[in-house]
Structures are given as C-alpha cells and as structure tokens.
Design a protein around this motif. Structure first.
Motif, PDB file in Angstrom:
ATOM      1  N   THR A  20      -2.755  -0.244   0.062  1.00  0.00           N
ATOM      2  CA  THR A  20      -2.632   0.333   1.481  1.00  0.00           C
ATOM      3  C   THR A  20      -3.521   1.590   1.205  1.00  0.00           C
ATOM      4  O   THR A  20      -3.759   2.230  -0.048  1.00  0.00           O
ATOM      5  CB  THR A  20      -1.136   0.728   1.562  1.00  0.00           C
ATOM      6  N   SER A  21      -3.787   2.135   2.380  1.00  0.00           N
ATOM      7  CA  SER A  21      -4.544   3.480   2.586  1.00  0.00           C
ATOM      8  C   SER A  21      -4.048   3.987   3.889  1.00  0.00           C
ATOM      9  O   SER A  21      -4.037   3.454   5.000  1.00  0.00           O
ATOM     10  CB  SER A  21      -6.128   3.171   2.569  1.00  0.00           C
ATOM     11  N   TYR A  22      -3.419   5.101   3.610  1.00  0.00           N
ATOM     12  CA  TYR A  22      -2.855   5.697   4.825  1.00  0.00           C
ATOM     13  C   TYR A  22      -1.722   4.868   5.491  1.00  0.00           C
ATOM     14  O   TYR A  22      -1.493   4.917   6.885  1.00  0.00           O
ATOM     15  CB  TYR A  22      -3.865   6.160   6.023  1.00  0.00           C
ATOM     16  N   GLY A  23      -0.991   4.170   4.611  1.00  0.00           N
ATOM     17  CA  GLY A  23      -0.084   3.294   5.009  1.00  0.00           C
ATOM     18  C   GLY A  23      -0.284   1.946   5.705  1.00  0.00           C
ATOM     19  O   GLY A  23       0.637   1.358   6.355  1.00  0.00           O
ATOM     20  N   ARG A  24      -1.601   1.677   5.988  1.00  0.00           N
ATOM     21  CA  ARG A  24      -1.993   0.399   6.490  1.00  0.00           C
ATOM     22  C   ARG A  24      -2.829  -0.400   5.500  1.00  0.00           C
ATOM     23  O   ARG A  24      -3.231   0.096   4.350  1.00  0.00           O
ATOM     24  CB  ARG A  24      -3.025   0.983   7.565  1.00  0.00           C
ATOM     25  N   SER A  26      -5.516  -1.932   3.316  1.00  0.00           N
ATOM     26  CA  SER A  26      -6.910  -1.735   2.678  1.00  0.00           C
ATOM     27  C   SER A  26      -7.282  -2.576   1.727  1.00  0.00           C
ATOM     28  O   SER A  26      -6.325  -3.278   0.842  1.00  0.00           O
ATOM     29  CB  SER A  26      -6.631  -0.109   2.154  1.00  0.00           C
ATOM     30  N   ARG A  36     -10.711  -1.412   5.669  1.00  0.00           N
ATOM     31  CA  ARG A  36      -9.330  -1.207   5.906  1.00  0.00           C
ATOM     32  C   ARG A  36      -9.176  -1.195   7.236  1.00  0.00           C
ATOM     33  O   ARG A  36      -9.891  -1.112   8.208  1.00  0.00           O
ATOM     34  CB  ARG A  36      -8.797  -0.043   5.370  1.00  0.00           C
ATOM     35  N   ARG A  38      -7.354   0.654  10.329  1.00  0.00           N
ATOM     36  CA  ARG A  38      -6.834   1.949  10.996  1.00  0.00           C
ATOM     37  C   ARG A  38      -5.729   1.633  11.831  1.00  0.00           C
ATOM     38  O   ARG A  38      -5.571   0.731  12.648  1.00  0.00           O
ATOM     39  CB  ARG A  38      -8.035   2.524  11.742  1.00  0.00           C
ATOM     40  N   GLY A  39      -4.563   2.302  11.278  1.00  0.00           N
ATOM     41  CA  GLY A  39      -3.488   2.391  12.378  1.00  0.00           C
ATOM     42  C   GLY A  39      -3.597   2.891  13.754  1.00  0.00           C
ATOM     43  O   GLY A  39      -2.985   2.542  14.412  1.00  0.00           O
ATOM     44  N   GLU A  40      -4.301   3.893  13.744  1.00  0.00           N
ATOM     45  CA  GLU A  40      -4.625   4.870  14.819  1.00  0.00           C
ATOM     46  C   GLU A  40      -4.921   3.819  16.180  1.00  0.00           C
ATOM     47  O   GLU A  40      -4.439   4.047  17.229  1.00  0.00           O
ATOM     48  CB  GLU A  40      -5.659   5.973  14.696  1.00  0.00           C
ATOM     49  N   HIS A  70     -14.652  11.712  12.310  1.00  0.00           N
ATOM     50  CA  HIS A  70     -14.656  11.483  10.878  1.00  0.00           C
ATOM     51  C   HIS A  70     -15.873  10.718  10.148  1.00  0.00           C
ATOM     52  O   HIS A  70     -16.143  10.893   9.041  1.00  0.00           O
ATOM     53  CB  HIS A  70     -13.119  10.845  10.628  1.00  0.00           C
TER      54      HIS A  70
END
Length: 114
Positions: A20-24, A26, A36, A38-40, A70
């Motif tokens: 996981t990375s940032y809760g998503r 990966s 990964r 992206r949750g956004e 980013h």
C-alpha cells in the motif's frame, strides 16, 4: 478496466508484489516502484513516459490520460483506470518492468514468450 483486471495484469509480471501507498494499492518489483492506484481520482501512475509522449497521450485521449502538479517534473502520466484499455496498461507496465526487473528475470520472461 476493472480493479480485478488491473490487479491480474500487474501480477503477471515476475517479481511483482503488492503493498500500500497512501492507503491505496501499490505495486513494486523488488524494491522499485512499479505502479499504484491513486485514491483521489482512481488513476494509475504509469512511469517511464517521456514528457513528449505524455503530452501526446493527453491530447489523444484526454478522458484517460492526465497529470497533476505533483507529477509535472516526473517522466510519468496518470491514467484513469475505468477508461484505460487493458492492453495499453500491459504495454506501459512491460516497459517499466523491463527497466526495473533483474536482467535474469527479463531474459527468462523473453524465453517463455518465444
């Protein structure tokens, strides 16, 4: 492309591992970043995409390809998973995988395809 399709494609590549990375979700190959989710915005981060290629992709398929501030200085593009074609995703990943995978793994992968 669905999450299940995306996951299956990523895991086809030898050495791919999930975390996981940032809760998503990966994925890495060895200790190197592979992709990964992206949750956004439900987009996948696709690495090793030149700036020129990124511009061409965004112009050709703006509903799929984009980037955020980013990522502006990184050779990558974001692709909305829902509209990304699975074959295109596999091609982007193979390019990245060949760059980061151990040489022996690439050689074995090519031999298995032949």
């Amino acid at each position: 492309m669905t999450y299940e399709e995306m996951h299956a494609i990523v895991m086809e590549f030898p050495g791919a591992t999930e975390g996981t990375s940032y809760g998503r979700p990966s994925f890495k190959v060895g200790d190197k970043f592979f992709t990964r989710l992206r949750g956004e915005d439900g987009s996948l981060v696709l690495m090793d995409v030149s700036f020129d290629e990124r511009e061409m992709l965004m112009e050709a398929e703006p509903a799929t390809f984009h980037f955020t501030a980013h990522y502006k200085d990184y050779p990558c593009v974001l692709a909305r998973m829902k509209s990304l074609h699975p074959g295109s995703f596999r091609n982007f990943l193979e390019r990245r995988w060949r760059k980061i995978a151990p040489r022996a793994a690439v050689k074995a992968f090519d031999a298995a395809k032949a």
